[in-house]
Design a protein around this motif. Structure first.
Motif, PDB file in Angstrom:
ATOM      1  N   SER A 197       0.831  -1.203   0.000  1.00  0.00           N
ATOM      2  CA  SER A 197       0.000   0.000   0.000  1.00  0.00           C
ATOM      3  C   SER A 197       0.868   1.257   0.000  1.00  0.00           C
ATOM      4  CB  SER A 197      -0.947  -0.012   1.198  1.00  0.00           C
ATOM      5  OG  SER A 197      -1.912   1.001   1.070  1.00  0.00           O
ATOM      6  N   GLN A 198       1.972   1.228   0.723  1.00  0.00           N
ATOM      7  CA  GLN A 198       2.901   2.357   0.720  1.00  0.00           C
ATOM      8  C   GLN A 198       3.522   2.552  -0.659  1.00  0.00           C
ATOM      9  OE1 GLN A 198       5.580   1.353   3.927  1.00  0.00           O
ATOM     10  NE2 GLN A 198       4.218   2.204   5.488  1.00  0.00           N
ATOM     11  N   THR A 199       3.776   1.457  -1.364  1.00  0.00           N
ATOM     12  CA  THR A 199       4.303   1.543  -2.726  1.00  0.00           C
ATOM     13  C   THR A 199       3.296   2.240  -3.631  1.00  0.00           C
ATOM     14  OG1 THR A 199       5.700  -0.412  -2.464  1.00  0.00           O
ATOM     15  CG2 THR A 199       5.105   0.186  -4.718  1.00  0.00           C
ATOM     16  N   VAL A 200       2.030   1.853  -3.528  1.00  0.00           N
ATOM     17  CA  VAL A 200       0.985   2.512  -4.317  1.00  0.00           C
ATOM     18  C   VAL A 200       0.978   4.003  -4.006  1.00  0.00           C
ATOM     19  CG1 VAL A 200      -1.504   2.723  -4.689  1.00  0.00           C
ATOM     20  CG2 VAL A 200      -0.456   0.446  -4.548  1.00  0.00           C
ATOM     21  N   SER A 201       0.940   4.337  -2.746  1.00  0.00           N
ATOM     22  CA  SER A 201       0.888   5.733  -2.317  1.00  0.00           C
ATOM     23  C   SER A 201       2.087   6.526  -2.845  1.00  0.00           C
ATOM     24  CB  SER A 201       0.837   5.791  -0.795  1.00  0.00           C
ATOM     25  OG  SER A 201       0.754   7.112  -0.348  1.00  0.00           O
ATOM     26  N   HIS A 202       3.247   5.930  -2.817  1.00  0.00           N
ATOM     27  CA  HIS A 202       4.470   6.617  -3.233  1.00  0.00           C
ATOM     28  C   HIS A 202       4.499   6.893  -4.741  1.00  0.00           C
ATOM     29  CE1 HIS A 202       8.675   7.830  -3.120  1.00  0.00           C
ATOM     30  NE2 HIS A 202       8.865   7.054  -4.172  1.00  0.00           N
ATOM     31  N   TYR A 203       4.139   5.904  -5.549  1.00  0.00           N
ATOM     32  CA  TYR A 203       4.258   6.035  -7.000  1.00  0.00           C
ATOM     33  C   TYR A 203       2.994   6.553  -7.685  1.00  0.00           C
ATOM     34  CZ  TYR A 203       8.702   3.737  -6.492  1.00  0.00           C
ATOM     35  OH  TYR A 203       9.989   3.447  -6.131  1.00  0.00           O
ATOM     36  N   LEU A 204       1.888   6.646  -6.949  1.00  0.00           N
ATOM     37  CA  LEU A 204       0.615   7.046  -7.534  1.00  0.00           C
ATOM     38  C   LEU A 204       0.582   8.471  -8.084  1.00  0.00           C
ATOM     39  CD1 LEU A 204      -2.272   6.321  -8.240  1.00  0.00           C
ATOM     40  CD2 LEU A 204      -2.914   6.951  -5.895  1.00  0.00           C
ATOM     41  N   PRO A 205       1.091   9.483  -7.400  1.00  0.00           N
ATOM     42  CA  PRO A 205       0.960  10.847  -7.941  1.00  0.00           C
ATOM     43  C   PRO A 205       1.503  10.995  -9.367  1.00  0.00           C
ATOM     44  CG  PRO A 205       1.609  10.948  -5.654  1.00  0.00           C
ATOM     45  CD  PRO A 205       1.705   9.493  -6.057  1.00  0.00           C
ATOM     46  N   GLU A 206       2.690  10.487  -9.613  1.00  0.00           N
ATOM     47  CA  GLU A 206       3.252  10.584 -10.965  1.00  0.00           C
ATOM     48  C   GLU A 206       2.444   9.752 -11.951  1.00  0.00           C
ATOM     49  OE1 GLU A 206       7.459  10.365 -13.325  1.00  0.00           O
ATOM     50  OE2 GLU A 206       7.179   8.947 -11.683  1.00  0.00           O
ATOM     51  N   HIS A 207       2.021   8.559 -11.527  1.00  0.00           N
ATOM     52  CA  HIS A 207       1.230   7.690 -12.399  1.00  0.00           C
ATOM     53  C   HIS A 207      -0.075   8.384 -12.810  1.00  0.00           C
ATOM     54  CE1 HIS A 207      -0.626   4.204 -14.129  1.00  0.00           C
ATOM     55  NE2 HIS A 207      -1.504   4.084 -13.146  1.00  0.00           N
ATOM     56  N   GLN A 208      -0.750   8.990 -11.848  1.00  0.00           N
ATOM     57  CA  GLN A 208      -1.999   9.698 -12.168  1.00  0.00           C
ATOM     58  C   GLN A 208      -1.740  10.877 -13.097  1.00  0.00           C
ATOM     59  OE1 GLN A 208      -5.406   9.168  -9.007  1.00  0.00           O
ATOM     60  NE2 GLN A 208      -3.782  10.377  -8.115  1.00  0.00           N
ATOM     61  N   GLN A 209      -0.704  11.644 -12.820  1.00  0.00           N
ATOM     62  CA  GLN A 209      -0.390  12.807 -13.646  1.00  0.00           C
ATOM     63  C   GLN A 209      -0.115  12.392 -15.087  1.00  0.00           C
ATOM     64  OE1 GLN A 209       3.167  14.881 -12.461  1.00  0.00           O
ATOM     65  NE2 GLN A 209       2.728  16.642 -13.745  1.00  0.00           N
TER      66      GLN A 209
END
Length: 94
Positions: A16-28
Motif C-alpha cells: 500500500s505504501q508503494t501505491v501511495s508513493h508512485y501514484l501521484p506521478e502515475h496519475q499525472q
C-alpha cells in the motif's frame, strides 16, 4: 468509450505504501495521455484496498495507456499487487 473499474488489493502495508508513493506521478502521466477522459485511484476505508476508475475515448487510447504503464516505474513497482478490474465498452451520451 472504454472504462475500467475495480480495485488494487494490497497484501501488506508495504504494498500500500508503494501505491501511495508512485501514484501521484502515475496519475499525472495517465491524465495527460491523449484519449484519457478520467483517471482516479483512491484509497478506500481499508488501507490495503485502492479504488480504480479509468475511462478512455476508445480501444486505441486504452491500449496506448496500457503500453506506457507496462514500461513505467509504476508498472514495475506495482506489478505484484493484485488487480481486480472489470472493463466495459460503451458510449458516453453525456
Amino acid at each position: 468509450m472504454i472504462t475500467l473499474s475495480g480495485f488494487l488489493r494490497c497484501r501488506t502495508p508495504e504494498e500500500s505504501q508503494t501505491v501511495s508513493h508512485y501514484l501521484p506521478e502515475h496519475q499525472q502521466l495517465s491524465r495527460a495521455e491523449a484519449g484519457c477522459l478520467s483517471f482516479s485511484v483512491t484509497q478506500t476505508a481499508d488501507p490495503l484496498v485502492w479504488r480504480v476508475d479509468e475511462s478512455f475515448t476508445d480501444n486505441t487510447a486504452f491500449a496506448l495507456h496500457q503500453q506506457r504503464v507496462a514500461g513505467s516505474e509504476w508498472g514495475r513497482k506495482t506489478a505484484g499487487i493484485v488487480r481486480d478490474y472489470k472493463m466495459s465498452e460503451g458510449y458516453d451520451y453525456g
